[in-house]
Design an enzyme around this catalytic site. Sequence first.
Site, short mmCIF file in Angstrom:
data_model
loop_
_atom_site.label_atom_id
_atom_site.label_comp_id
_atom_site.label_asym_id
_atom_site.label_seq_id
_atom_site.Cartn_x
_atom_site.Cartn_y
_atom_site.Cartn_z
N ASN A 108 0.88 -1.18 0.00
CA ASN A 108 0.00 0.00 0.00
C ASN A 108 0.91 1.22 0.00
O ASN A 108 1.50 1.56 1.03
CB ASN A 108 -0.90 -0.02 1.24
CG ASN A 108 -1.73 1.25 1.37
OD1 ASN A 108 -1.74 2.09 0.46
ND2 ASN A 108 -2.42 1.41 2.48
N HIS A 154 -9.64 1.27 4.78
CA HIS A 154 -8.37 1.47 5.50
C HIS A 154 -8.62 2.40 6.69
O HIS A 154 -9.43 3.32 6.60
CB HIS A 154 -7.32 2.06 4.56
CG HIS A 154 -5.95 2.01 5.14
ND1 HIS A 154 -5.52 2.93 6.06
CD2 HIS A 154 -4.93 1.12 4.99
CE1 HIS A 154 -4.28 2.61 6.44
NE2 HIS A 154 -3.91 1.52 5.79
N LYS A 177 0.14 4.21 -0.21
CA LYS A 177 -0.50 5.41 0.37
C LYS A 177 -0.25 6.59 -0.59
O LYS A 177 -0.16 6.37 -1.80
CB LYS A 177 0.00 5.65 1.80
CG LYS A 177 -0.13 4.36 2.63
CD LYS A 177 -0.05 4.56 4.11
CE LYS A 177 -0.22 3.20 4.80
NZ LYS A 177 -0.29 3.29 6.25
N SER A 224 3.25 -2.19 10.21
CA SER A 224 4.70 -2.26 10.44
C SER A 224 5.30 -3.61 10.09
O SER A 224 6.25 -4.06 10.72
CB SER A 224 5.05 -1.86 11.88
OG SER A 224 4.68 -0.50 12.12
N GLY A 268 2.37 2.32 10.75
CA GLY A 268 3.32 3.41 10.63
C GLY A 268 4.01 3.77 11.93
O GLY A 268 4.66 4.81 12.02
N GLU A 295 -7.04 4.80 7.74
CA GLU A 295 -6.85 6.23 7.43
C GLU A 295 -8.08 6.81 6.74
O GLU A 295 -8.38 8.00 6.89
CB GLU A 295 -5.57 6.39 6.57
CG GLU A 295 -4.32 6.16 7.41
CD GLU A 295 -3.12 5.58 6.67
OE1 GLU A 295 -3.08 5.64 5.43
OE2 GLU A 295 -2.22 5.04 7.36
N GLU A 329 -5.54 -4.94 10.32
CA GLU A 329 -4.53 -3.90 10.53
C GLU A 329 -4.82 -3.19 11.85
O GLU A 329 -5.63 -2.25 11.90
CB GLU A 329 -4.59 -2.88 9.40
CG GLU A 329 -4.26 -3.44 8.03
CD GLU A 329 -3.62 -2.41 7.12
OE1 GLU A 329 -2.58 -2.71 6.54
OE2 GLU A 329 -4.14 -1.27 7.01
#
Length: 251
Positions: A10, A98, A12, A213, A175, A100, A169
């Site tokens: 991904n 996701h 991003k 991660s 991150g 985010e 996730e």
Amino acid sequence: MTKRKLIAGNWKMNGDLASNDALVRALIAGIAGMSGSTCEVAVCVPAPYLAQLQMLRAGSRLELGAQDVSAHASGAYTGEVSAAMLKEFGARYAIVGHSERRLYHGETDALVADKAKAALAAGITPIVCVGETLAERETGKTEDVVKRQMAAVIHTNGHCISEIVVAYEPVWAIGTGKTATPEQAQQVHALLRAQLKAATEHCDRIHILYGGSMNAANAATLLAQPDVDGGLVGGASLKAPDFLQIIAAAL
Ligand code: 13P
């Protein structure tokens, strides 16, 4: 479980024409150099770059994905991109839900479920993300949260649920350099597998990926867990040597 693992990057909101070109050429060359039967590999890229990468990946085993998709087929939805449009530019996958998107764009469980449905209707495999925040984990809500997120997608997609990919996730691992332990990941993956099993007799074909991660050093132990069928990789997917090591760990 005999199915091949799936490693999806991904990107991003990263990349440009020049760096995409170098990264994807290095990935294609690296994958071609791996012997024997390998895992499935995809990169989920910003939508404008699908056209560039569709050309670059031609003839290779590298699949393409988008990072989001509209819940609508067409019409007055300024700024949105439909599943059919993504498909025309070679996307085989689309990430939906996701964290985010859930966090910064207010995406609800119901919207995520509708996006998964729109992707499936256009022949795109949705990679449905679920995961708890740190506060939710610390207050013992992990199970409730991921089950609730998953239930919405199962409810909306009926028997098509066997066609999705799931990505667990944990939000606190994204991150941050904090990875779930293999045991923590396996525990949630097993829970999701059981929930999917109750919804479809074809549950075994569903990939459940781990994301958060994942890197060259920790991939092998995470991928060795019985219910971890691959990875959804953020930062480490932007560096060809790292991503290739993760792919090699999934063979
Ligand atoms: P990182 O691998 O950078 O933690 O990102 C994970 C992720 O969000 C993949 O979708």
